[in-house]
Design an enzyme around this catalytic site. Sequence first.
Site, PDB file in Angstrom:
ATOM      1  N   SER A 232      42.615  50.937  41.549  1.00  0.00           N
ATOM      2  CA  SER A 232      42.393  49.876  42.536  1.00  0.00           C
ATOM      3  C   SER A 232      42.517  48.525  41.851  1.00  0.00           C
ATOM      4  O   SER A 232      41.734  48.200  40.948  1.00  0.00           O
ATOM      5  CB  SER A 232      41.002  50.009  43.157  1.00  0.00           C
ATOM      6  OG  SER A 232      40.662  48.781  43.780  1.00  0.00           O
TER       7      SER A 232
ATOM      8  N   HIS B 178      46.437  51.270  44.336  1.00  0.00           N
ATOM      9  CA  HIS B 178      45.540  51.187  45.486  1.00  0.00           C
ATOM     10  C   HIS B 178      45.261  49.710  45.742  1.00  0.00           C
ATOM     11  O   HIS B 178      44.694  49.015  44.905  1.00  0.00           O
ATOM     12  CB  HIS B 178      44.257  51.956  45.184  1.00  0.00           C
ATOM     13  CG  HIS B 178      43.284  52.012  46.315  1.00  0.00           C
ATOM     14  ND1 HIS B 178      43.386  52.916  47.351  1.00  0.00           N
ATOM     15  CD2 HIS B 178      42.179  51.280  46.572  1.00  0.00           C
ATOM     16  CE1 HIS B 178      42.378  52.735  48.195  1.00  0.00           C
ATOM     17  NE2 HIS B 178      41.635  51.743  47.758  1.00  0.00           N
TER      18      HIS B 178
ATOM     19  N   ASP C  63      43.506  46.998  48.002  1.00  0.00           N
ATOM     20  CA  ASP C  63      42.398  46.838  48.951  1.00  0.00           C
ATOM     21  C   ASP C  63      42.563  45.567  49.766  1.00  0.00           C
ATOM     22  O   ASP C  63      42.533  44.464  49.236  1.00  0.00           O
ATOM     23  CB  ASP C  63      41.067  46.785  48.184  1.00  0.00           C
ATOM     24  CG  ASP C  63      40.677  48.150  47.640  1.00  0.00           C
ATOM     25  OD1 ASP C  63      40.490  49.067  48.455  1.00  0.00           O
ATOM     26  OD2 ASP C  63      40.580  48.294  46.409  1.00  0.00           O
TER      27      ASP C  63
ATOM     28  N   MET D  86      40.955  43.262  52.593  1.00  0.00           N
ATOM     29  CA  MET D  86      39.675  42.989  53.266  1.00  0.00           C
ATOM     30  C   MET D  86      39.779  41.691  54.049  1.00  0.00           C
ATOM     31  O   MET D  86      40.351  40.712  53.553  1.00  0.00           O
ATOM     32  CB  MET D  86      38.557  42.847  52.226  1.00  0.00           C
ATOM     33  CG  MET D  86      38.459  44.021  51.272  1.00  0.00           C
ATOM     34  SD  MET D  86      36.981  43.870  50.259  1.00  0.00           S
ATOM     35  CE  MET D  86      37.298  45.164  49.046  1.00  0.00           C
TER      36      MET D  86
ATOM     37  N   HIS E 258      44.742  50.087  51.454  1.00  0.00           N
ATOM     38  CA  HIS E 258      43.464  50.467  52.074  1.00  0.00           C
ATOM     39  C   HIS E 258      43.014  49.305  52.955  1.00  0.00           C
ATOM     40  O   HIS E 258      42.550  48.286  52.457  1.00  0.00           O
ATOM     41  CB  HIS E 258      42.456  50.777  50.947  1.00  0.00           C
ATOM     42  CG  HIS E 258      41.091  51.121  51.437  1.00  0.00           C
ATOM     43  ND1 HIS E 258      40.006  51.180  50.585  1.00  0.00           N
ATOM     44  CD2 HIS E 258      40.626  51.440  52.668  1.00  0.00           C
ATOM     45  CE1 HIS E 258      38.932  51.516  51.283  1.00  0.00           C
ATOM     46  NE2 HIS E 258      39.279  51.661  52.552  1.00  0.00           N
TER      47      HIS E 258
ATOM     48  N   MET F  86      40.821  47.485  55.039  1.00  0.00           N
ATOM     49  CA  MET F  86      39.436  47.268  55.488  1.00  0.00           C
ATOM     50  C   MET F  86      39.429  46.050  56.402  1.00  0.00           C
ATOM     51  O   MET F  86      38.907  44.975  56.071  1.00  0.00           O
ATOM     52  CB  MET F  86      38.527  47.080  54.266  1.00  0.00           C
ATOM     53  CG  MET F  86      38.298  48.391  53.527  1.00  0.00           C
ATOM     54  SD  MET F  86      37.632  48.150  51.879  1.00  0.00           S
ATOM     55  CE  MET F  86      39.160  47.926  50.967  1.00  0.00           C
TER      56      MET F  86
ATOM     57  N   MET G 214      35.283  57.603  51.737  1.00  0.00           N
ATOM     58  CA  MET G 214      34.651  56.562  50.919  1.00  0.00           C
ATOM     59  C   MET G 214      33.406  57.121  50.241  1.00  0.00           C
ATOM     60  O   MET G 214      32.558  57.741  50.891  1.00  0.00           O
ATOM     61  CB  MET G 214      34.253  55.360  51.784  1.00  0.00           C
ATOM     62  CG  MET G 214      35.408  54.519  52.307  1.00  0.00           C
ATOM     63  SD  MET G 214      36.516  53.893  51.033  1.00  0.00           S
ATOM     64  CE  MET G 214      35.413  52.840  50.076  1.00  0.00           C
TER      65      MET G 214
ATOM     66  N   ASP H 106      37.248  57.222  46.979  1.00  0.00           N
ATOM     67  CA  ASP H 106      37.307  55.814  46.569  1.00  0.00           C
ATOM     68  C   ASP H 106      35.890  55.261  46.468  1.00  0.00           C
ATOM     69  O   ASP H 106      35.150  55.250  47.458  1.00  0.00           O
ATOM     70  CB  ASP H 106      38.119  55.039  47.624  1.00  0.00           C
ATOM     71  CG  ASP H 106      38.249  53.555  47.321  1.00  0.00           C
ATOM     72  OD1 ASP H 106      37.896  53.119  46.203  1.00  0.00           O
ATOM     73  OD2 ASP H 106      38.727  52.835  48.225  1.00  0.00           O
TER      74      ASP H 106
HETATM   75  C1  DX5 Z   1      35.775  49.158  47.697  1.00  0.00           C
HETATM   76  C2  DX5 Z   1      37.226  49.453  47.489  1.00  0.00           C
HETATM   77  C3  DX5 Z   1      37.519  50.206  46.261  1.00  0.00           C
HETATM   78  C4  DX5 Z   1      37.054  49.545  44.967  1.00  0.00           C
HETATM   79  C5  DX5 Z   1      36.646  50.656  44.050  1.00  0.00           C
HETATM   80  O1  DX5 Z   1      35.581  48.726  48.983  1.00  0.00           O
HETATM   81  O2  DX5 Z   1      37.724  50.221  48.564  1.00  0.00           O
HETATM   82  O3  DX5 Z   1      38.877  50.580  46.193  1.00  0.00           O
HETATM   83  O4  DX5 Z   1      38.002  48.753  44.335  1.00  0.00           O
HETATM   84  O5  DX5 Z   1      36.120  50.112  42.896  1.00  0.00           O
HETATM   85  P1  DX5 Z   1      35.357  51.000  41.822  1.00  0.00           P
HETATM   86  O6  DX5 Z   1      36.292  52.067  41.358  1.00  0.00           O
HETATM   87  O7  DX5 Z   1      35.012  50.008  40.770  1.00  0.00           O
HETATM   88  O8  DX5 Z   1      34.146  51.578  42.498  1.00  0.00           O
HETATM   89 ZN    ZN Z   2      39.754  51.022  48.373  1.00  0.00          ZN
END
Ligand code: DX5
Ligand code: ZN
Length: 245
Positions: A9, A34, A36, A38, A75, A77, A167, A201
């Site tokens: 990620s 990956h 993310d 948001m 991903h 969000m 998750m 994740d």
């Molecule tokens: C959190 C993200 C993850 C995050 C995971 O909302 O979806 O992808 O980056 O980070 P780690 O591996 O540090 O928990």
């Molecule tokens: Zn993620």
Amino acid sequence: APKAIIAPSILSADFANLGHDCSKTISQGADWLHVDIMDGHFVPNLTWGPPIVAKIRGHVEKPTEAYGKGTFDCHMMIAEPKKWVKEFKKAGCDLYCFHYEAAFSTAAESPEAKSDKKTSPKELIKYIHDQGMLAGIALKPATSVDVLWEILESEDPKERPDMVLIMTVEPGFGGQKFMASELPKVQELRKRYPELNIEVDGGLGPSTIDQAADAGANVIVAGSAVFGAQDPSEVIALLREAVEK
Ligand code: DX5
Ligand code: ZN
């Protein structure tokens, strides 16, 4: 079970050197990136949008086959997943993974368009497939895995997801503690679907990977564990071995 896929990620990458960090993690043995996304609404944090995804796409070779090396696993969000499908396809997203909890939003097809029509997870999966991307569906910790059966059993193959994301933290931030309480969802999915891509994740790293792999996960996201490591290639190899053992 399907093969191991390691997806660092980039939320834990150096944002001032994002292109460099993305190509480096692939050369260190990662399969996918990956990414993310948001929106500060579905989750209490903000990251980046299509222009940045398009820029980093230029630093990582496009996969030559579905699920191949260099796949951009986005991903989403975000509160209105349907609205951004076309934009992210254009930016170079290969796998568009939306949250089940957001899939019933108003079904506008572009940031400009307005619509009062509600969408459904199955309609959204079909729409993502029609745009030429793989489709994933993600569940927050509070959401029961039982919502998925009807979707996975859809009569129309275009309405079935290519991947399910369970998750193992509350979405929003990297570096949180792994929630082993989510693993029964993975076990149940793996029992029913031996060939399904099941992604986990949140909080994954050398100390938690065995539990997740034993439950049946094969797509492993890791942010802080990879980008924070002295030797990321060693961590990537260790995660892969745990899934393949
Ligand atoms: C959190 C993200 C993850 C995050 C995971 O909302 O979806 O992808 O980056 O980070 P780690 O591996 O540090 O928990
Ligand atoms: Zn993620």
